[in-house]
Design a protein around this motif. Structure first.
Motif, PDB file in Angstrom:
ATOM      1  N   ARG A  27      66.895 -22.799  17.322  1.00 15.67           N
ATOM      2  CA  ARG A  27      67.242 -22.398  18.685  1.00 15.67           C
ATOM      3  C   ARG A  27      67.807 -20.976  18.691  1.00 15.67           C
ATOM      4  N   THR A  28      68.655 -20.669  17.733  1.00 12.34           N
ATOM      5  CA  THR A  28      69.300 -19.358  17.669  1.00 12.34           C
ATOM      6  C   THR A  28      68.313 -18.242  17.366  1.00 12.34           C
ATOM      7  N   TYR A  29      67.391 -18.497  16.446  1.00 16.27           N
ATOM      8  CA  TYR A  29      66.500 -17.437  15.962  1.00 16.27           C
ATOM      9  C   TYR A  29      65.092 -17.499  16.519  1.00 16.27           C
ATOM     10  N   ARG A  30      64.849 -18.289  17.549  1.00 15.67           N
ATOM     11  CA  ARG A  30      63.495 -18.445  18.093  1.00 15.67           C
ATOM     12  C   ARG A  30      62.856 -17.123  18.497  1.00 15.67           C
ATOM     13  N   ASP A  31      63.651 -16.172  18.943  1.00 13.48           N
ATOM     14  CA  ASP A  31      63.102 -14.877  19.348  1.00 13.48           C
ATOM     15  C   ASP A  31      63.348 -13.785  18.310  1.00 13.48           C
ATOM     16  N   LEU A  32      63.948 -14.141  17.180  1.00  9.28           N
ATOM     17  CA  LEU A  32      64.298 -13.142  16.168  1.00  9.28           C
ATOM     18  C   LEU A  32      63.551 -13.317  14.853  1.00  9.28           C
ATOM     19  N   ALA A  33      63.334 -14.540  14.447  1.00 11.41           N
ATOM     20  CA  ALA A  33      62.721 -14.819  13.136  1.00 11.41           C
ATOM     21  C   ALA A  33      61.197 -14.877  13.234  1.00 11.41           C
ATOM     22  N   PRO A  34      60.516 -14.484  12.162  1.00 11.59           N
ATOM     23  CA  PRO A  34      59.048 -14.570  12.154  1.00 11.59           C
ATOM     24  C   PRO A  34      58.574 -16.023  12.043  1.00 11.59           C
ATOM     25  N   ALA A  35      57.330 -16.248  12.450  1.00 10.12           N
ATOM     26  CA  ALA A  35      56.750 -17.597  12.458  1.00 10.12           C
ATOM     27  C   ALA A  35      56.757 -18.246  11.078  1.00 10.12           C
ATOM     28  N   ASP A  36      56.516 -17.469  10.018  1.00  3.15           N
ATOM     29  CA  ASP A  36      56.488 -18.076   8.688  1.00  3.15           C
ATOM     30  C   ASP A  36      57.863 -18.602   8.278  1.00  3.15           C
ATOM     31  N   ALA A  37      58.928 -18.005   8.791  1.00  5.08           N
ATOM     32  CA  ALA A  37      60.268 -18.529   8.510  1.00  5.08           C
ATOM     33  C   ALA A  37      60.441 -19.895   9.176  1.00  5.08           C
ATOM     34  N   PHE A  38      59.961 -20.016  10.414  1.00  3.97           N
ATOM     35  CA  PHE A  38      60.050 -21.308  11.098  1.00  3.97           C
ATOM     36  C   PHE A  38      59.234 -22.372  10.377  1.00  3.97           C
ATOM     37  N   ALA A  39      58.083 -22.002   9.873  1.00  4.51           N
ATOM     38  CA  ALA A  39      57.207 -22.956   9.186  1.00  4.51           C
ATOM     39  C   ALA A  39      57.812 -23.416   7.866  1.00  4.51           C
ATOM     40  N   THR A  40      58.514 -22.536   7.182  1.00  2.00           N
ATOM     41  CA  THR A  40      59.027 -22.848   5.849  1.00  2.00           C
ATOM     42  C   THR A  40      60.436 -23.430   5.865  1.00  2.00           C
ATOM     43  N   LEU A  41      61.287 -22.899   6.714  1.00  2.00           N
ATOM     44  CA  LEU A  41      62.692 -23.313   6.718  1.00  2.00           C
ATOM     45  C   LEU A  41      62.884 -24.558   7.583  1.00  2.00           C
ATOM     46  N   ASP A  42      62.242 -25.630   7.155  1.00  2.00           N
ATOM     47  CA  ASP A  42      62.275 -26.890   7.883  1.00  2.00           C
ATOM     48  C   ASP A  42      63.315 -27.835   7.270  1.00  2.00           C
ATOM     49  N   GLU A  43      63.383 -29.059   7.781  1.00  2.00           N
ATOM     50  CA  GLU A  43      64.388 -30.007   7.287  1.00  2.00           C
ATOM     51  C   GLU A  43      64.243 -30.324   5.798  1.00  2.00           C
ATOM     52  N   PRO A  44      63.037 -30.586   5.271  1.00  3.11           N
ATOM     53  CA  PRO A  44      62.950 -30.851   3.827  1.00  3.11           C
ATOM     54  C   PRO A  44      63.454 -29.673   2.988  1.00  3.11           C
ATOM     55  N   TYR A  45      63.132 -28.461   3.419  1.00  2.00           N
ATOM     56  CA  TYR A  45      63.593 -27.271   2.691  1.00  2.00           C
ATOM     57  C   TYR A  45      65.123 -27.192   2.725  1.00  2.00           C
ATOM     58  N   ARG A  46      65.698 -27.316   3.915  1.00  2.00           N
ATOM     59  CA  ARG A  46      67.160 -27.224   4.063  1.00  2.00           C
ATOM     60  C   ARG A  46      67.851 -28.399   3.358  1.00  2.00           C
ATOM     61  N   LEU A  47      67.246 -29.578   3.414  1.00  2.00           N
ATOM     62  CA  LEU A  47      67.841 -30.731   2.745  1.00  2.00           C
ATOM     63  C   LEU A  47      68.011 -30.458   1.257  1.00  2.00           C
ATOM     64  N   LYS A  48      66.978 -29.937   0.633  1.00  2.00           N
ATOM     65  CA  LYS A  48      67.062 -29.635  -0.799  1.00  2.00           C
ATOM     66  C   LYS A  48      68.186 -28.643  -1.080  1.00  2.00           C
ATOM     67  N   ARG A  49      68.301 -27.603  -0.252  1.00  2.00           N
ATOM     68  CA  ARG A  49      69.350 -26.591  -0.453  1.00  2.00           C
ATOM     69  C   ARG A  49      70.747 -27.184  -0.255  1.00  2.00           C
TER      70      ARG A  49
END
Length: 176
Positions: A27-49
């Motif tokens: 929600r915060t970065y919807r207009d700031l981050a590139p599409a590939d960041a949205f595709a990659t930085l998902d729940e499984p990625y964040r869960l592992k971190r």
């Protein structure tokens, strides 16, 4: 104001933390981050971190949760600085509040607890990074006495974001 309980995160909280982190981040970065960041930085990625972070804490690390009736509504984390530009100040690494619970003082209360933690670990102040264009976050921190002390590029796992560094040279304004 809703009753909010604060507590230190445990390894079993990683899934709920990842879910809230992704929801607020998107929600915060919807207009700031590139599409590939949205595709990659998902729940499984964040869960592992988050699982790694909670299982192997960094020096002086504190991960705090804010809960309302058993529901996670805020995350805050602080610890040793990760950027040279932070100088000897402790770092506020994460501060996310569920959109439904904004403007209830949760972010301020999380930040106060993180500042108390950093002060107890003898840091002379606190610093954090704010992505350029995240005006709401910058205004929030400025209202709490932070000042801009520099800029840096966050190498991040996917997105090399331009950031401003905001800092407090003491903790008085944060722990009031």
């Amino acid at each position: 104001m809703t009753d909010i309980a604060f507590r230190s995160a445990e390894a079993s909280d990683a899934e709920a933390i990842a879910r809230l982190h992704v929801a607020v981040w998107r929600r915060t970065y919807r207009d700031l981050a590139p599409a590939d960041a949205f595709a990659t930085l998902d729940e499984p990625y964040r869960l592992k971190r988050w699982q790694e972070k909670l299982a192997h804490p960094q020096p002086d690390q504190l991960v705090l949760l804010a809960e309302s009736v058993g529901r996670l509504v805020g995350i805050g984390a602080a610890g040793a600085p990760s950027e040279e530009a932070f100088d000897s100040r402790g770092e506020i690494k994460f501060l996310y509040v569920d959109g439904e619970f904004k403007r209830q003082g949760i972010g301020r209360r999380l930040l106060k607890r993180l500042a108390l933690h950093l002060s107890a670990h003898r840091y002379p102040g606190a610093a954090l990074s704010v992505v350029e264009g995240n005006h709401a976050a910058a205004a929030f921190y400025e209202a709490l006495g932070a000042r801009v002390i520099g800029r840096h590029v966050d190498a991040g796992p996917i997105w090399r974001s331009q950031n401003i560094i905001m800092a407090w040279d003491g903790f008085d304004e944060l722990i009031q």
